[in-house]
Design a protein around this motif. Structure first.
Motif, PDB file in Angstrom:
ATOM      1  N   GLN A 116      -8.561  -5.962 -13.775  1.00 44.39           N
ATOM      2  CA  GLN A 116      -9.010  -5.301 -12.546  1.00 44.39           C
ATOM      3  C   GLN A 116      -7.820  -4.657 -11.840  1.00 44.39           C
ATOM      4  N   TRP A 117      -8.112  -3.610 -11.065  1.00 42.62           N
ATOM      5  CA  TRP A 117      -7.064  -2.893 -10.344  1.00 42.62           C
ATOM      6  C   TRP A 117      -6.779  -3.573  -9.014  1.00 42.62           C
ATOM      7  N   VAL A 118      -5.491  -3.661  -8.672  1.00 44.05           N
ATOM      8  CA  VAL A 118      -5.046  -4.295  -7.434  1.00 44.05           C
ATOM      9  C   VAL A 118      -3.850  -3.513  -6.892  1.00 44.05           C
ATOM     10  N   LEU A 119      -3.399  -3.892  -5.715  1.00 43.29           N
ATOM     11  CA  LEU A 119      -2.172  -3.331  -5.158  1.00 43.29           C
ATOM     12  C   LEU A 119      -0.962  -3.946  -5.859  1.00 43.29           C
ATOM     13  N   PRO A 120       0.121  -3.198  -6.017  1.00 37.51           N
ATOM     14  CA  PRO A 120       1.342  -3.803  -6.549  1.00 37.51           C
ATOM     15  C   PRO A 120       1.826  -4.912  -5.616  1.00 37.51           C
ATOM     16  N   GLY A 121       2.382  -5.962  -6.205  1.00 35.30           N
ATOM     17  CA  GLY A 121       2.893  -7.053  -5.380  1.00 35.30           C
ATOM     18  C   GLY A 121       3.118  -8.304  -6.196  1.00 35.30           C
ATOM     19  N   GLY A 122       3.545  -9.355  -5.520  1.00 33.39           N
ATOM     20  CA  GLY A 122       3.805 -10.618  -6.194  1.00 33.39           C
ATOM     21  C   GLY A 122       4.472 -11.598  -5.259  1.00 33.39           C
ATOM     22  N   PHE A 123       4.960 -12.693  -5.818  1.00 29.42           N
ATOM     23  CA  PHE A 123       5.500 -13.775  -5.014  1.00 29.42           C
ATOM     24  C   PHE A 123       6.928 -13.488  -4.559  1.00 29.42           C
ATOM     25  N   VAL A 124       7.249 -14.026  -3.380  1.00 29.74           N
ATOM     26  CA  VAL A 124       8.586 -13.892  -2.806  1.00 29.74           C
ATOM     27  C   VAL A 124       9.472 -15.002  -3.357  1.00 29.74           C
ATOM     28  N   GLY A 125      10.635 -14.637  -3.877  1.00 26.22           N
ATOM     29  CA  GLY A 125      11.569 -15.631  -4.384  1.00 26.22           C
ATOM     30  C   GLY A 125      12.219 -16.414  -3.260  1.00 26.22           C
TER      31      GLY A 125
ATOM     32  N   ILE B  42      -6.861  -4.895   2.479  1.00 31.29           N
ATOM     33  CA  ILE B  42      -5.470  -4.507   2.721  1.00 31.29           C
ATOM     34  C   ILE B  42      -5.301  -2.994   2.578  1.00 31.29           C
ATOM     35  N   ALA B  43      -5.956  -2.399   1.571  1.00 27.30           N
ATOM     36  CA  ALA B  43      -5.884  -0.949   1.398  1.00 27.30           C
ATOM     37  C   ALA B  43      -6.494  -0.228   2.590  1.00 27.30           C
TER      38      ALA B  43
ATOM     39  N   THR C 216       0.871  -1.177   0.000  1.00 26.20           N
ATOM     40  CA  THR C 216       0.000   0.000   0.000  1.00 26.20           C
ATOM     41  C   THR C 216       0.908   1.227   0.000  1.00 26.20           C
ATOM     42  N   THR C 217       0.888   1.974  -1.089  1.00 23.42           N
ATOM     43  CA  THR C 217       1.788   3.112  -1.274  1.00 23.42           C
ATOM     44  C   THR C 217       0.960   4.382  -1.376  1.00 23.42           C
ATOM     45  N   PHE C 218       1.219   5.342  -0.486  1.00 16.19           N
ATOM     46  CA  PHE C 218       0.409   6.552  -0.405  1.00 16.19           C
ATOM     47  C   PHE C 218       1.228   7.786  -0.760  1.00 16.19           C
ATOM     48  N   ARG C 219       0.505   8.785  -1.290  1.00 11.47           N
ATOM     49  CA  ARG C 219       1.142  10.034  -1.700  1.00 11.47           C
ATOM     50  C   ARG C 219       0.093  11.138  -1.729  1.00 11.47           C
ATOM     51  N   LEU C 220       0.505  12.351  -1.366  1.00  9.50           N
ATOM     52  CA  LEU C 220      -0.372  13.507  -1.500  1.00  9.50           C
ATOM     53  C   LEU C 220      -0.256  14.061  -2.914  1.00  9.50           C
TER      54      LEU C 220
END
Length: 336
Positions: free
Chosen positions: A43-52, A141-142, A19-23
């Motif tokens: 569809q829109w989602v939060l950035p992310g993905g699997f951990v290597g 999560i948001a 979750t990345t926030f900015r004014l």
């Protein structure tokens, strides 16, 4: 005598969501990506993905952000929030997700040049009061992310020195009940409620940031606060996994919320508008100026002796936050 084989170690995929926030023009925005592939294609989602297998969860969050948005967040404060482990949260299987909070200064030039790639078709900043419906459990999560950010600001020692105690106490209590978070999502949630739930139901109960399937990682101790049992048969091993996840980010001094969100230089009206946004309350200009005059005299708010034109009025003086002087100012207040 034959030694019995050790039982196989159960595995569940681990992912990260940020979750990345900015004014943006005085409004709080969150960074989203549009999925290129199923599930939730388009569809829109939060950035992310699997951990290597060869990286930490923090490193995975940074890598996924660059891959999906082109935005390198290594220079930002990245804070672990919660672990989401409900087995059916992802249609692809029982995937564990660790959520993160990142905050971008409003004048960060890199944040204006997003470039979607890999499994993201697009990347954009969205006003938190005008979000699309998010895929997976990313609405939840948001919501937790905005709650964590508001708590950072409202519980900060500087906020206690600037905002009148009765107003601040009421807002902190409101945040604990979920009301403050609900108001920030009010227009969007009202639309969702009209489509999915009875209009008589209370908005705050649908926006409560705490959920039974998530574990809150305390950023001060990096320990797990929730006592909720994981539905997996291997509870003990998963408990150890959560501990390792929590220990991944070493405790560090967090940047001040003002330094994380505001530009490096700002005017006093911009500072007042920032607190009005966080408090969801209009602040009297005269009272605000009187309360921050001590900050200016102490040097915690450094007067740059420069001005910037804002509309038809006379140019506004520019200030910057002096972190060292701010710490001394807050320490002096605690000793009184």
């Amino acid at each position: 005598m034959r030694t019995p084989d050790a039982p196989p170690i159960p595995t569940r995929p681990v992912a990260v969501d940020i979750t990345t926030f900015r004014l943006v023009e005085g409004r709080l925005h969150i960074l989203l990506v549009q999925r290129k592939y199923p599930p939730f294609q388009g569809q829109w989602v939060l950035p992310g993905g699997f951990v290597g297998s060869d990286e930490t969860v923090s490193a995975a969050a940074t890598r996924e952000m660059v891959e999906e948005t082109g935005f390198d967040i290594r220079h930002l404060h990245l804070e672990q929030m919660k672990v989401y482990s409900e087995p059916k949260r992802d249609p692809r299987g029982p995937i564990i997700s660790i959520s993160f909070l990142a905050v971008v200064p409003s004048d960060d030039p890199k944040a204006d040049h997003l470039q979607a790639d890999t499994d993201a078709a697009d990347a954009q900043w969205f006003d938190i009061e005008d979000l699309p419906n998010l895929g997976f459990d990313h609405d939840k999560i948001a919501t937790a992310g905005i709650g964590r950010l508001l708590r950072r600001v409202l519980e900060d020692p500087l906020t206690r020195r600037i905002i009148p105690p009765p107003l601040l106490r009421s807002r902190i209590d409101d945040l604990a009940r979920g009301g403050a978070v609900a108001r920030h999502f009010q227009r969007r949630m009202q639309r969702i409620m009209e489509e999915t739930i009875e209009p008589t139901q209370d908005l705050a109960c649908h926006m409560a940031p705490r959920t039974d399937d998530s574990l809150d990682l305390n950023p001060k101790t990096q320990s797990i606060e929730s006592g909720v049992e994981d539905p997996s048969d291997s509870k003990e091993r998963l408990g150890r996994l959560y501990e390792l996840m929590a220990a991944d980010s070493k405790p560090a001094e967090r940047p001040h919320p003002l330094a994380m969100l505001l530009p490096k230089t700002f005017t006093l009206p911009e500072l007042r508008q920032f607190f009005e946004l966080m408090l969801d309350e209009t602040i009297d200009r005269g009272n605000f100026r009187r309360r921050i005059s001590e900050l200016i005299s102490f040097g915690a708010l450094a007067d740059l002796r420069e001005t910037r034109s804002e509309g038809r009025g006379r140019p506004a003086e520019l200030y910057r936050l002096d972190s060292k002087q701010l710490r001394r100012f807050l320490d002096s207040g605690e000793k009184k």
